[in-house]
Design a protein around this motif. Structure first.
Motif, PDB file in Angstrom:
ATOM      1  N   PRO A  39      -5.256   0.522 -11.418  1.00 62.53           N
ATOM      2  CA  PRO A  39      -4.196   0.120 -10.493  1.00 62.53           C
ATOM      3  C   PRO A  39      -2.802   0.211 -11.117  1.00 62.53           C
ATOM      4  N   SER A  58       2.247   1.823  -3.351  1.00 61.61           N
ATOM      5  CA  SER A  58       1.262   2.345  -4.287  1.00 61.61           C
ATOM      6  C   SER A  58       1.004   3.820  -4.022  1.00 61.61           C
ATOM      7  N   ARG A 113      -1.242   3.310 -10.115  1.00 57.17           N
ATOM      8  CA  ARG A 113      -0.885   3.305  -8.702  1.00 57.17           C
ATOM      9  C   ARG A 113       0.413   2.540  -8.462  1.00 57.17           C
ATOM     10  N   PHE A 114       0.603   1.472  -9.203  1.00 56.20           N
ATOM     11  CA  PHE A 114       1.794   0.675  -8.953  1.00 56.20           C
ATOM     12  C   PHE A 114       2.960   1.063  -9.836  1.00 56.20           C
ATOM     13  N   HIS A 166       3.871   5.924  -5.372  1.00 57.55           N
ATOM     14  CA  HIS A 166       3.790   6.028  -6.822  1.00 57.55           C
ATOM     15  C   HIS A 166       2.740   7.038  -7.233  1.00 57.55           C
ATOM     16  N   ARG A 221       0.828  -1.198   0.000  1.00 59.06           N
ATOM     17  CA  ARG A 221       0.000   0.000   0.000  1.00 59.06           C
ATOM     18  C   ARG A 221       0.868   1.256   0.000  1.00 59.06           C
TER      19      ARG A 221
END
Lengths: 486, 436
Positions: free
Chosen positions: A480, A10, A483-484, A13, A7
Motif C-alpha cells: 500500500p 491511490s 499506492r499512497f 499515485h 481511492r
C-alpha cells in the motif's frame, strides 16, 4: 478524507508510478535493439551470401553469367533491404558519398571505403571501380579462341576488387598489362579497356583530395533505412529469415519457446513450492540447528554451478557407465509432432526431469534466502509481539500475521526470477539437448545464423523488461505504501 | 624540502595510529570474527599463489637443472624467450625435457604443462587406471584427456585464467561503477550545476574529437592493427580526443566570463545514471555476451573480460551510490563544504574514502559471478581460444566421453570452490558492515 477520494488518490499515485516504470521500456528496448543491430553489422561474412547459401560469383565463366550472378545478388540484397542506408543518419567525412550503400557487394564496398580513406576523391574512385568491372566483362566475353590466352588475367583482376594499397594495385596492373600486350590479338580486344583502367587508377592517385577527409559531414537518410525496417518488422512479429535453412525465424522460435517455458515454469513453480515453507520455517526457528543447516546448505547450493551439476547428473545417472542409468538421456525422445501440447509434454516428461532439477535448485536457493530474510524482518516487528501477547497460536502468528506481510517482496520475486532462469537455462538446454531457446541460440551461433541469434536476444530483453514491469505492478498492488505515494 | 617530507611521514604515522577506530578497521575486526570468511580469505591467497606461480607448479621444464656443468633455470628462461630476449639452444628443442641426462635437476611438482601431450597415456586415462609412466613422479594424479593432456596441469592453468578473468573484469567494472556511482550518489539530483550553454559545446567537442581521433584516422588505425604499432596510433588518437575536450573546457571557461551567458542549472545526475543502470540491467547479460563473442569469432580472453566488465558494473555503482547518499548529509561533509572546498575535493578526499568499504561486497560477489559467467562461456566452447585451458573447457570434455568422471569432477569442483570462496567473503563483509 472520504473513502472514494482516498481511492482516487491511490489510483493516481499508482498510475504515475506505473507510467514512470513503463517509460523505462522504451530506452531499454532502444538500447537492446541498437546493440543487436550494431552486432549484426559487426558480424563477419557477407549476409547476402549467407542468405543465398552459395556464392553466385563462384561459378562465373562468361559475361552473361556474370550479369546473372550480379542480378541474383542484387535481388537478394534488396529482399534483405541491404541496398538501403544502415541508419537514420550517418556521420562521416565529406569524402564519402551518401550513396555508398548502393555498392551492394560487401567486399567491394569495403575496398571502396578503404580507397576513399586514402585519397578522398569518390568520383575518380567510382570511375576506377566502374572501369574495373568493365574490364572484367570484356575479359569474360572474349571469343573462345582467346579465352585460354587471357586466363592469367583473371586472378589479378579478381584481386583488384580487394586490393586497396597503391603498391599491390600497381603490381597487379603491371601483371595484367604484361599478359594483355604479349598477345597481339588479345591486345586488340583488351588493350583499350586495360588502358582505360590504368588511366582511371592514375587519376585516382593524381587527383587525390585528402582535404575532404578532414571535413565532417552529417547526412540524413530518413526512415527508409535498414534499422527502421528491421525494428518495425520486429514490432510486427516478423523476425526475418534464418540464413541456415531459409525458414522464417518465427517458425523456428515458436516450438523452442514452448520447451523453454515448459522447463522454466515447472522449475520455478517447484522452487516456490519448496522454498516458501522452507524459508518461513527457518525464519520462525531463527538460530536453531535447522535454520543453520538450511542456511549453510542453501548457500552451498547457490554457489554450485548448474552446468557442473547438469554434467555430473548426465554422466552418472543417464549412462550405463557407472551402473546407475536411472533417468532418460539427453534429447526429448520420440515426441509426437502433431499431438496437442500436453501430450508432447507427457511424452517428454522423463527427459525433462533432470533439466528441471538443474534449473530449480539455484532458483530454490535464491528464493529461500529472500523469503527467510523477509520473514526474519517481519517477525522482528512489534505487532508480532502483540499477536503473541494476545495468546494467538504460533502457527497463526507466523502464517497469518507474519507471512502475509512478508508476501509482497516474495510475489515480486516471481517476475524477476523468471528472466534470470531463462538466461540461465541456455547451458542446461545445451547439456540436456532440449530444443528450447537457449539450445537454438547455441546452434545458431555455431551455424552463423545471425537472424535467429538477434531475434532471441531481442526477445530476451523484451521478456526481462516485461518481467520487471510485472513485478513492479505486483509490488504496487501488494504494498500500500507505493499506492499512497510514500 | 627534506623537512616537509619528514613532517608528512610523521603526520601519516599519527594518522595510522588513529586508524584503530576507523570504520575500515572496525569492519576488519568484525570480519575476523567470522571464521568461515577468514578461511575463505586464506584459501583465496592460496588460489592467488597458484595463479601467479602456475608456471612453477605445473611445467614440463625443470625449475632448475645442471647439464654438462652448466646451470639452467628453464622455467624462468622461458619468460625471456617469450619476450624475445633469449633463445633455446638446439638440444633443448631436439629432445624432450625428461630425456636429458641431468647432473642435478628440480622438476615442478606437476611435471607437465597444460599443453604437454603425453602420447603414452592418451584416450582418457583415469587417476586410478594403470598408467604407462617411468616413475611415480610422472603419474597423472587427476587423469588425462583424450589427447593425453594432464588434467592436474590443466587445473593449475585454469586457476590462472579464472583469477585473471575475475580480477580484470571486476577492475574494469569497479572503475566504471565507482566513477558513476560516486557522481550519482554524491551529487544526487540537486548538487550538480552546470552552465546550460556549455552542454552543446561539450557534445560538439565529443563528436568532433571522435571524428578527428578515430573516424578520420580509421584507415591508419586499421592498418596499424593489421601490421603492428596499434598502441602508438591509439595513443595519438586519444591525444587528439583529449585535446578536443580540453578545447571545449577552455571554451566553457571563456563563456563563464561573459555575464550574460553565466548561468547555472541543476543537472539530475542521479536520475540519469540510475536510469542507465536500470536499462543495462534489463538486457540479458549472458545472451549478450554469447552473441558478442559468437559474432566476433576470434574471441580472446581479453574481449570476454572487457565485456563482462562493461555489463557488470551496475551492482558496484548502486552500492556506492546508496552509501554516498547517506554520507553526503553527514556533518563533516557539511563542514568541509562550509570551509569552501570544491565539490570534487570533498568527493575524492573526504566522502569517497569512507564509502569504498561497502563496495568491496559488490566486488567480491561480482568476481564470483564473472568467474561463473566465463566458465559457462568456455564450457559452451565460446570466448577463449582453444589454446587457453580453462576449467570450463576441461569440464566440457566430460560431455564427449561420459566415462571420464575425473574430467567432470575436478574442474567443476574447482569452479564451485572458487565461487563459494568469493561468495563467503562477500557474506562475511556484508555481516561485518552491518552494525549489530
Amino acid at each position: 478524507m472520504s473513502i472514494t477520494s482516498a481511492r482516487i488518490a491511490s489510483l493516481t499515485h499508482m498510475f504515475s508510478y506505473l507510467t514512470n516504470r513503463i517509460a523505462l521500456f522504451i530506452p531499454t528496448l532502444l538500447l537492446a535493439s541498437m546493440l543487436t543491430f550494431g552486432l549484426s553489422k559487426l558480424a563477419g561474412g557477407d549476409p547476402v551470401l549467407d542468405y543465398l547459401g552459395s556464392d553466385p560469383f563462384g561459378t562465373v565463366t562468361d559475361a552473361p553469367h556474370l550479369l546473372r550472378a550480379e542480378n541474383i545478388y542484387r535481388r537478394a540484397a534488396h529482399k534483405l533491404s541491404l541496398d538501403r542506408p544502415a541508419f537514420y543518419f550517418s556521420f562521416t567525412s565529406q569524402a564519402y558519398p551518401d550513396t555508398l550503400h548502393k555498392i551492394l557487394l560487401k567486399q567491394r564496398r569495403e575496398t571502396a571505403e578503404k580507397l576513399i580513406a586514402q585519397y578522398g576523391n569518390w568520383p575518380q574512385i567510382e570511375a576506377y571501380l566502374h572501369s574495373l568491372r568493365n574490364m572484367e566483362i570484356e575479359t569474360r566475353s572474349l571469343p573462345d579462341s582467346l579465352a585460354s590466352a587471357a586466363t592469367p588475367v583473371n586472378i589479378p583482376l579478381q584481386d583488384l576488387y580487394i586490393d586497396y594499397k597503391n603498391k599491390t594495385i600497381e603490381n597487379r596492373l603491371a601483371e595484367i598489362g604484361q599478359v594483355v600486350f604479349k598477345n597481339k590479338k588479345l591486345a586488340a580486344f583488351l588493350g583499350s579497356p586495360f588502358n582505360d583502367l590504368k588511366n582511371k587508377y592514375a587519376a585516382v592517385i593524381s587527383e587525390a583530395t585528402p582535404g575532404k577527409l578532414k571535413i565532417p559531414a552529417v547526412r540524413w537518410h530518413g526512415t527508409g533505412n535498414q534499422y527502421h525496417i528491421w525494428i518495425s518488422n520486429f514490432v510486427k512479429g516478423n523476425f526475418g529469415i534464418s540464413t541456415f535453412d531459409q525458414r522464417p525465424v518465427t517458425a523456428k522460435l515458436a516450438p523452442a519457446i514452448f520447451w523453454t517455458l515448459a522447463v522454466n515454469i515447472s522449475a520455478i513453480l517447484l522452487a516456490f513450492l519448496i522454498s516458501v515453507p522452507l524459508g518461513v520455517w527457518s525464519a520462525a526457528r531463527k538460530g536453531s540447528r535447522f535454520d543453520k543447516t538450511t542456511t549453510v546448505g542453501l548457500f552451498m547450493l547457490y554457489s554450485l554451478p548448474a552446468f557442473w551439476i547438469g554434467t555430473m547428473l548426465l554422466i552418472f545417472f543417464t549412462t550405463k557407465e557407472y551402473g546407475m542409468p536411472f533417468f532418460a538421456g539427453p534429447g526429448l525422445g520420440e515426441v509426437p509432432s502433431a499431438a496437442p501440447w500436453w501430450e508432447k509434454l507427457w511424452s517428454a516428461m522423463p527427459h525433462l526431469f533432470l533439466p528441471v532439477i538443474c534449473v530449480t535448485y539455484p532458483a530454490l536457493a535464491f528464493i529461500t534466502r529472500q523469503v527467510r530474510g523477509s520473514m526474519v524482518n517481519v517477525l522482528g516487528q512489534e505487532y508480532i509481539k502483540t499477536a503473541r501477547a494476545k495468546g494467538l497460536s504460533e502457527k497463526k502468528v507466523i502464517w497469518k500475521h507474519g507471512f502475509r506481510n512478508a508476501l509482497s517482496p516474495i510475489i515480486t520475486m516471481l517476475a524477476s526470477v523468471f528472466p534470470a532462469a531463462i538466461a540461465g537455462s541456455v547451458v542446461i538446454e545445451v547439456i540436456f539437448n532440449i530444443p528450447g531457446m537457449g539450445w537454438l541460440t547455441y546452434g545458431a551461433i555455431l551455424q552463423k545464423d545471425w537472424p535467429v541469434v538477434f531475434a532471441v536476444m531481442m526477445l530476451g530483453s523484451v521478456l526481462t523488461v516485461v518481467g520487471i514491469l510485472v513485478s513492479d505492478v505486483l509490488y504496487a498492488i501488494t504494498d500500500p505504501r507505493v499506492r499512497f505515494g510514500k | 624540502m627534506f623537512f616537509k617530507k619528514k613532517q608528512k611521514q610523521i603526520a601519516e604515522k599519527i594518522e595510522s595510529g588513529k586508524m584503530a577506530n576507523s570504520p575500515f578497521s572496525l569492519m576488519n575486526q568484525r570480519f575476523r570474527r567470522n571464521r568461515m570468511a577468514v578461511w575463505s580469505l586464506r584459501f583465496l591467497y592460496l588460489l592467488f599463489f597458484v595463479a601467479i606461480f602456475a608456471d612453477f607448479i605445473a611445467n614440463e621444464k625443470p625449475v632448475y637443472c645442471k647439464l654438462d656443468g652448466k646451470v639452467y633455470f628453464p622455467v624462468m628462461r622461458q619468460y625471456l624467450v617469450d619476450l624475445g630476449l633469449d633463445h633455446w639452444e638446439a638440444r633443448f628443442f631436439q629432445n624432450d625435457w625428461d630425456e636429458h641426462a641431468y647432473e642435478a635437476v628440480i622438476f615442478p611438482p606437476i611435471p607437465y604443462s597444460s599443453k604437454t601431450i603425453d602420447g603414452k597415456n592418451r584416450g582418457y586415462t583415469g587417476p586410478f587406471d594403470e598408467q604407462k609412466i617411468s616413475s611415480l613422479r610422472y603419474r597423472h594424479w587427476l587423469g588425462t584427456d583424450n589427447l593425453g593432456h594432464d588434467v592436474a596441469a590443466g587445473m593449475v592453468s585454469g586457476t590462472r585464467t579464472a583469477m585473471l578473468v575475475g580480477i580484470i573484469s571486476m577492475s574494469i567494472a569497479s572503475f566504471i561503477g565507482i566513477l558513476l556511482g560516486a557522481l550519482a550518489g554524491f551529487f544526487g539530483d540537486d548538487r550538480f550545476r552546470m552552465n546550460p550553454f556549455s552542454i552543446p559545446i561539450y557534445i560538439g567537442a565529443l563528436l568532433l574529437g571522435w571524428f578527428y581521433a578515430f573516424m578520420a584516422r580509421g584507415y591508419v588505425l586499421s592498418e596499424a592493427a593489421r601490421e603492428g604499432g596499434l598502441a602508438k596510433e591509439l595513443f595519438i588518437s586519444f591525444l587528439i580526443f583529449g585535446f578536443a575536450l580540453l578545447l571545449a573546457k577552455l571554451a566553457t571557461l571563456f563563456i563563464g566570463k561573459i555575464p550574460a551567458l553565466n548561468k547555472k542549472v541543476k543537472i539530475p545526475l542521479d536520475l540519469i545514471i540510475m536510469r542507465t543502470v536500470e536499462v543495462l540491467n534489463s538486457i540479458p547479460g549472458f545472451l549478450l555476451l554469447l552473441s558478442i563473442v559468437g559474432v566476433l569469432q576470434q574471441g580472446s580472453i581479453f574481449v570476454v573480460m572487457a565485456i563482462i566488465g562493461l555489463i557488470r558494473w551496475t551492482g558496484i555503482a548502486r552500492f556506492l551510490r546508496a552509501e554516498l547518499l547517506r554520507i553526503r548529509n553527514l556533518e563533516y561533509i557539511e563542514s568541509a563544504r562550509a570551509m569552501g572546498f570544491s565539490n570534487l575535493r570533498i568527493l575524492f578526499r573526504h566522502a569517497l574514502p569512507n564509502a569504498l568499504t561497502p563496495v568491496l561486497i559488490a566486488i567480491s560477489f561480482g568476481v564470483a559471478s564473472s568467474i561463473l559467467l566465463e566458465s559457462a562461456l568456455s564450457f559452451l566452447g565460446f570466448g577463449i581460444g582453444e589454446e587457453t585451458v580453462t576449467w570450463g573447457n576441461l569440464l566440457s570434455a566430460a560431455r564427449k566421453y561420459p566415462g571420464a568422471w575425473w574430467l567432470a569432477l575436478f574442474p567443476g569442483g574447482a569452479i564451485f570452490v572458487t565461487v563459494t570462496v568469493f561468495n563467503l567473503i562477500g557474506e562475511g563483509l556484508t555481516n561485518a558492515l552491518r552494525n549489530d
